[in-house]
Design an enzyme around this catalytic site. Structure first.
Site, short mmCIF file in Angstrom:
data_model
loop_
_atom_site.label_atom_id
_atom_site.label_comp_id
_atom_site.label_asym_id
_atom_site.label_seq_id
_atom_site.Cartn_x
_atom_site.Cartn_y
_atom_site.Cartn_z
N GLN A 178 0.80 -1.22 0.00
CA GLN A 178 0.00 0.00 0.00
C GLN A 178 0.83 1.27 0.00
OE1 GLN A 178 -3.17 0.41 -0.52
NE2 GLN A 178 -3.64 -1.77 -0.58
N CYS A 321 -21.60 -8.59 4.84
CA CYS A 321 -22.48 -8.91 3.73
C CYS A 321 -21.78 -8.73 2.39
CB CYS A 321 -23.73 -8.05 3.78
SG CYS A 321 -23.37 -6.31 4.03
#
Lengths: 461, 461
Positions: A178, A321
């Protein structure tokens, strides 16, 4: 369209595209061959290695190119562990490493004699250097620490951890995927990995650096390419593009970092003002310039992502989810922060300020609409008279419903009374305590229930 | 410039280039993400998989993309072996497989309980189906056979070997790297691997096919990408280009195969006429269209390659002097053919006939010049009177010098007399018997000497 997911994959930098095109014509041959196309390919490969090494801050012969950042991590971890097999079979990682590091750790743990310590992080996502140092043992073969977290942007204290590792004689592998576009990794690390498509290079290129003097034994079948550390025909055009773009993004890094930091600072400060019941996560200052992450109470992450996508914004999420396993991101879990309605924004270099402004305009209405659809409590919970204790059966309901149901009834018990939430959703384990923290209610604990788990909350205000 | 090394890496097909460029704009995002850039990338990935599967002749869900053909082989062999660990740990390969297969076999042999049978080949480079079948055992976990050889172009009897494997309940892995651009692999194989840069696709893409019902347990750390069989971010632009170019080369394959076959046929028949003391190797008819390989007595392969390169021809060689280990190619060794002065020509599709003609014009003078420089015997060896036996000390001299020295003195011994060649060069073990075969002299055998090895040759004519 605004693409705010550079931490997954950054759009191709113009320099990468240009270099790739040129190298398609010049660099398709086998660099191991003696004829002119091969010699030309070899020259390109050598030049790319020099350029990448200069950006990393290492010698060219310490750096090899791999087919991805994930491969660099897998090969790096396996080779370093095998190189120090005589010392022991203990591996240290932080709890918030990229999945490639954690998968390598799991594979090591499953192998004979392999053991792994996962160093916990604080609520900002950072390890404490002292805690990390305390996990070093006589039989520690390797320690791993990311330079900065990919989900919340928090920078890790690499220099100090590297010092502790050096003192203990343990090599430190830094996953710099990153941060490598922003600058060199400071400190006395031993191995380093990176991934070109995170800095605007093409996909198909990772890099693995092994400092001279570090014991390293490549694992699995090998060949003579890339010092025996990355078998298979070199993806030369992509390697050339990766090196050229790393140099290019570094040249722009200082100015772009300041600009993006201002934008993410604005998001960090405005979102909680614009949207009620939001937790902004990650370290407010020791962080990557382009990443900002927040979670929204009573919101289903997948629906929120879809609505934002419809409004023209591409973001990612650590909510359960949105994962194939229906569990919240391991990073958010390790931090102990709210995971429902989670949004990670990672701005690519060049993001215009007006895109961020437009996002801030759109977000409040989008979150409100999702909450309304889910029947979330619109206003702070009101006091209602009722018995001292209540049970909420949320079995079979997914995040964020258990928290919504809890929020709906907390006002029905008197102060001092309890709500017992029955849930079989993994996210509840993280989100019910996080809700208590945000709401100033007392989280008593969890216990097994006939089905699922019972989470006990005491009303304190 | 004429590039005749397509078997190492084919120049990028125009369709591959076009598809790559388009996919750089459309396919850089993470195909696992829910937003539109991710969905677009997923569509491209799915379409590429469908197209590649159609070319291979398998279901799309049986095919995954890997970062290289080598990776496909390493992962395929390891996964298939692990999937049948309960059956046993015996692996079969042919002696002339690509190094990626042989390296995987070596790694397996080094692991606990692993054993490997290497099925020999005949002088054309082909395995005998009966011999292959005879190597199948109760504890055989996996059998590997290439579709066609990468150094001499000989096609293997895959269908018949697959039948034998099927009858024994053993999965057959076919390395189809060299043939996939020309057509599907016939027969009832279980696993198949390929490499895009061999058919004119970009580097950075391999493919691994595992038929439904084949037991397969991916080894090493994994992730959720490519059915858990190829971890790391998908190199999507290259995958798209690989699939598009495979379809394109297939459309041109029949016509191009006929054309190239005519060209290589011409090389096969003309070279021995134009150049004295040449052995053309490989099967004359059961072979790939574009590959032709020959060896020149009394020639040093590296010098020949350099001279051909200076004349504008890029070819490769299996001679010991062109390898980093100074040993002749394992393929030539397994075939038992001459390795000195070895030249592999592999014509890329589209090779103009006049480039081949120009090569045939240039070759005789080039070989003659190299031979002259080395002091090779210019004319057939003349009979000279001498003692019955002679010793040639070629210790410390590299290929082709030991053979040259032998040829120089064979006329000095009477018919029935012997020459004993002392050599410590690996190539001599292959090339002295091959020279005897070509010259109609008797190769008696080898025995250890004080230094190196003594090779005994009896003059018979």
């Amino acid at each position: 369209m605004a693409y705010f997911d550079a931490a997954s994959a950054a759009p191709l930098h113009p320099v990468a595209r240009q270099a790739l095109l040129a190298a398609l014509d010049e660099g398709w041959a086998d660099p191991a061959r003696l004829y002119r196309e091969g010699r030309r390919a070899r020259l390109l490969l050598d030049a790319a290695r020099e350029a990448a090494a200069e950006c990393v801050g290492c010698r060219a012969d310490e750096l090899v190119f791999t087919p991805s950042g994930t491969r660099a991590v897998h090969s790096g971890v396996a080779g370093a562990l095998a190189g120090r097999r005589r010392v022991g079979r203990h591996l240290i990682v932080s709890a918030v490493e990229h999945s490639s590091v954690l998968h390598a750790a799991e594979a090591h743990e499953a192998a004979e004699g392999g053991s792994v310590t996962r160093v916990p992080v604080d609520r900002t996502g950072a390890v404490a250097p002292e805690a990390y140092a305390a996990s070093l043992r006589e039989d520690t073969a390797l320690a791993c620490l990311q330079s900065a977290n990919h989900e919340v942007g928090t920078e890790q204290p690499v220099s100090r951890v590297a010092e502790a590792c050096r003192a203990a004689g343990v090599p430190l592998l830094v996953d710099a995927a990153q941060s490598l576009g922003w600058g060199r990794v400071e400190g006395d690390w031993s191995l380093l990995t990176g991934s070109a498509h995170k800095w605007g290079g093409p996909s198909g290129v990772g890099l693995l650096v092994v400092r001279k003097g570090v014991r390293f034994a490549p694992q699995g079948p090998g060949d003579e390419r890339e010092s025996g550390r990355a078998p298979g025909f070199e993806n030369l055009p992509a390697i050339v593009a990766a090196a050229a773009s790393l140099r290019a993004v570094r040249a722009e890094a200082a100015a772009e970092a300041a600009r993006l930091r201002e934008l993410t600072e604005r998001i960090r400060s405005r979102v909680p003002d614009l949207v009620p019941d939001v937790e902004v996560v990650g370290d407010p200052s020791r962080r990557l310039p382009g990443i900002v992450t927040f979670s929204c109470l009573y919101v289903d992450g997948e629906t929120l992502l879809h609505e934002l996508d419809r409004a023209g914004f591409s973001v990612s999420s650590g909510s359960s989810c949105t994962s194939s396993t229906l569990t919240p991101s391991h990073v958010l879990r390790a931090m102990g922060v709210l995971s429902e309605g989670n949004v990670r924004m990672s701005l690519p270099p060049g993001t215009p300020a007006q895109e961020v402004e437009r996002f801030l305009e759109v977000l409040p209405g989008t979150v409100a609409a999702v909450r309304e659809k889910l029947g979330a409590p619109a206003a702070p919970e009101t006091v209602r008279a009722a018995g001292p204790d209540l049970v909420v059966d949320a079995l079979g309901r997914r995040c964020p419903v258990p928290v919504i149901e809890l929020a709906k009834v907390i006002g029905d018990v008197p102060v001092g009374g309890t709500v017992r939430v029955l849930s079989d959703d993994e996210a509840a384990r993280l989100d019910i305590p996080a809700w208590c923290e945000m709401r100033g209610q007392e989280y008593v604990g969890e216990e097994p229930a006939d089905r699922g788990t019972a989470y006990l909350v005491r009303r304190t205000s």
